[in-house]
Write an enzyme that holds these catalytic residues in place. Structure first.
Site, PDB file in Angstrom:
ATOM      1  N   PRO B 166       0.783  -1.246   0.000  1.00  0.00           N
ATOM      2  CA  PRO B 166       0.000   0.000   0.000  1.00  0.00           C
ATOM      3  C   PRO B 166       0.813   1.294   0.000  1.00  0.00           C
ATOM      4  O   PRO B 166       0.233   2.373   0.010  1.00  0.00           O
ATOM      5  CB  PRO B 166      -0.793  -0.103   1.305  1.00  0.00           C
ATOM      6  CG  PRO B 166       0.048  -0.931   2.205  1.00  0.00           C
ATOM      7  CD  PRO B 166       0.792  -1.899   1.337  1.00  0.00           C
ATOM      8  N   CYS B 167       2.148   1.224  -0.012  1.00  0.00           N
ATOM      9  CA  CYS B 167       2.921   2.444   0.255  1.00  0.00           C
ATOM     10  C   CYS B 167       2.688   3.586  -0.726  1.00  0.00           C
ATOM     11  O   CYS B 167       2.751   4.737  -0.345  1.00  0.00           O
ATOM     12  CB  CYS B 167       4.409   2.145   0.366  1.00  0.00           C
ATOM     13  SG  CYS B 167       5.106   1.382  -1.093  1.00  0.00           S
ATOM     14  N   GLY B 168       2.408   3.313  -1.988  1.00  0.00           N
ATOM     15  CA  GLY B 168       2.248   4.418  -2.944  1.00  0.00           C
ATOM     16  C   GLY B 168       0.812   4.845  -3.160  1.00  0.00           C
ATOM     17  O   GLY B 168       0.536   5.798  -3.893  1.00  0.00           O
TER      18      GLY B 168
END
Lengths: 362, 215
Positions: B166-168
């Site tokens: 999910p980081c971006g």
């Protein structure tokens, strides 16, 4: 007040669990079977990192073929990405010394454990946790993503060697804290802004500070006064893994305590429509002491919410264990985070939820 | 000046979950409905905002190159394959997928978890799953720094599932919903539908056309 204690951090970095590692019988090809290996496992380290030390004890006894190493405690496969100290604090309600674990070199349970190919996998997992922690603290993972390869290598080496000073030398460039003197809680503005608007929170100087926390909650359904009677965990389904960011503000008010931080997370798991009755309050005294210097309307709201916590009944109790100790819940949360966090910048907290013969919610 | 960072709060996620379910129902699709499964691990203590997951399961996966599989199945079985019914005519080739949408409290965005199986129930490895993905998706996964598939423990089921990191997400959701008005905060009830319309394409989940309409 001094929120950073090098002495406390040293205790954490030097903390280790004495392990007695037995080779699983299905992997034994010699008679007699090899004796168990006695190994000191660093609390802040990870089980797969001990394999190079353990394997020489057993290599003569192993069957031919490729190794796929995993560990179990009384039959429960151990999740390799959880720091060793956390596994011990969570699985041994009553500390077992030495801690008897079984090592397997074959038959990796892929349906229960994510794959692990050794040090590289553990390092990758650690860097990902660090990125996540950075995201929570700064709103982005840039400081980790932009780390030079050499720094990343040195950071990792410091961790596996237990070199705290070397680690801090590099990690201080990552802008991940520590939590300073000015980080104190103001719940009033937090609550009012949430109630006033549906809009998402404002990014920028008004953004509340967040700290990364990993909670491992075991509902043991028995008296926490008698830890030796707590049943062995036979299934990871009985543990709630709660990966969260605790919010707190930097404006006037009192220090946010560990108790308050815990209730911050655990309160969210209670029904928001819970009816409140001040007479049912179990922890009134504690609620007062936690907010002694706050004289805002938010205090009434907090008391109302405290009664929600007491709603579980007078016999519910909790045991909070961090880095092998059960800290006084009135300690400032900032101190706990600064000194007891893991190298991945997460504070890992084990919580036992049970009953208490003292009939008081802790 | 406010600047939205592309993320949403737990209660906004819950609202968006309900919104997605409703849109999915309205838009009409042969795919099953999404089901919300709350976190029951803590028993009576648990009644949490955004704690649980949205699930859609037993999705038969159509080959990325549809015409290819259509012809193959024709020549093998000598019987028409009706795409609309999604009933596999050649069971040996069919892969079955489960998709779960969870909320990440640290990244403050939704996260997709998924698993694939062969028709005999044997779990698919990543190399097998990649064969099911459209070419553009594979390219994206290889080249983009924000889109990559990893295997992680499912936060509620405690077993390894595949997931898109999910980081971006915050960054590209901000671009998706705000690019024409960067200082506007968009209505967030449609967040999940917009997010799914992008993520679905990456993992080869066929998103009904109606879901694309502007939120």
């Amino acid at each position: 007040m001094e929120l950073c204690s090098e002495e406390a951090m040293k205790y954490v970095w030097e903390g280790a669990i004495p392990l007695q590692i037995h080779l699983h019988e299905s992997d034994v090809t010699t008679l007699p079977p090899p004796p168990p290996a006695l190994v000191l496992g660093p609390r802040i380290g990870y089980l797969p990192l001990l394999v190079p030390i353990i394997k020489p004890y057993f290599s003569g006894a192993l069957p031919p073929g490729e190794d796929t190493v995993w560990f179990d405690y009384k039959g429960l496969p151990l999740k390799w990405y959880v720091p060793l100290g956390v596994l011990f604090d969570l699985l041994c309600a009553e500390p077992e010394r030495p801690w008897n674990l079984t090592v397997h070199f074959r038959g990796y349970p892929g349906e229960v454990l994510t794959p692990c190919e050794g040090e590289e996998t553990v390092k990758w997992s650690y860097i990902n946790s660090l990125k996540e922690a950075a995201y929570v603290i700064n709103g982005n993972s840039k400081s980790i993503m932009n780390m030079p390869q050499a720094d990343q290598f040195d950071l990792w080496q410091s961790l596996i060697k237990g070199d705290m000073d070397g680690y801090h030398r590099i990690s201080s460039r990552l802008k991940l804290g520590p939590v300073g003197e000015d980080c104190i809680l103001n719940r009033a503005s937090s609550m009012q802004s949430r109630q006033a608007t549906d809009e998402p929170e404002i990014v920028g100087s008004n953004r509340p500070s967040r700290l990364p926390v990993r909670l491992y909650v075991r509902n043991v359904d028995q008296d926490l006064e008698y830890l030796e009677d707590v049943q062995t965990l036979d299934n990871w389904d009985s543990v709630s893994y709660i990966n969260r960011a605790i919010e707190f503000h930097k404006e006037g008010g009192n220090y946010m305590t560990l108790k308050h931080a815990m209730r911050n997370i655990l309160r969210e798991i209670f029904s928001e429509e819970a009816s409140t009755n001040a007479n049912e309050l179990d922890g009134t005294e504690e609620a007062d002491s936690a907010y002694r210097d706050l004289e805002t309307t938010s205090m009434k709201n907090d008391l109302v919410e405290e009664s929600t916590f007491g709603r579980q009944g007078p016999n519910k109790g909790t045991l909070v264990r961090i880095q092998g100790i059960e800290p006084d819940l009135d300690i400032p949360f900032a101190w706990v985070v600064n000194n007891l966090k893991n190298p991945d910048y997460f504070l890992h907290v084990c919580v036992y939820v049970g009953t208490s013969s003292k009939a008081k919610a802790k | 000046m406010y600047q939205w960072d592309g993320t949403l709060s737990p209660s906004e996620f819950d609202i968006s979950v309900a919104d997605l379910c409703e849109r999915w129902r309205e838009v009409g699709t042969s795919l099953p409905q999404w089901v919300w499964l709350p976190d029951r691990a803590l028993g009576a203590l648990s009644c949490n905002v955004a704690a649980g997951y949205l699930a859609i399961e037993n999705i038969y996966h159509q080959n990325a190159s549809e015409e290819g599989s259509f012809e193959e199945s024709i020549s093998r079985d000598e019987e028409p394959f009706d795409e609309a019914t999604l009933v596999p005519s050649n069971k040996n080739d069919m892969h079955i997928y489960d998709y779960h949408i969870l909320y990440s409290f640290t990244f403050r965005v939704p996260v997709l978890y998924f698993r694939g199986y062969q028709s005999d129930g044997c779990p698919l490895k990543l190399v097998d799953i990649e064969k099911d993905l459209p070419a553009y998706s594979l390219k994206l996964l290889r080249e983009s720094k924000w889109a990559f598939i990893t295997q992680e423990d499912h936060p509620y089921l405690h077993r390894p599932w595949y997931t898109l990191h999910p980081c971006g997400t915050g960054d590209w959701m901000k671009f998706l919903l705000c690019s024409d008005a960067p200082n506007k905060i968009p209505p967030l009830h449609g967040y999940l539908s917009a997010w799914l319309s992008v993520i679905g394409q990456v993992v080869g989940l066929r998103i009904p056309i109606g879901l694309f309409k502007s939120v």
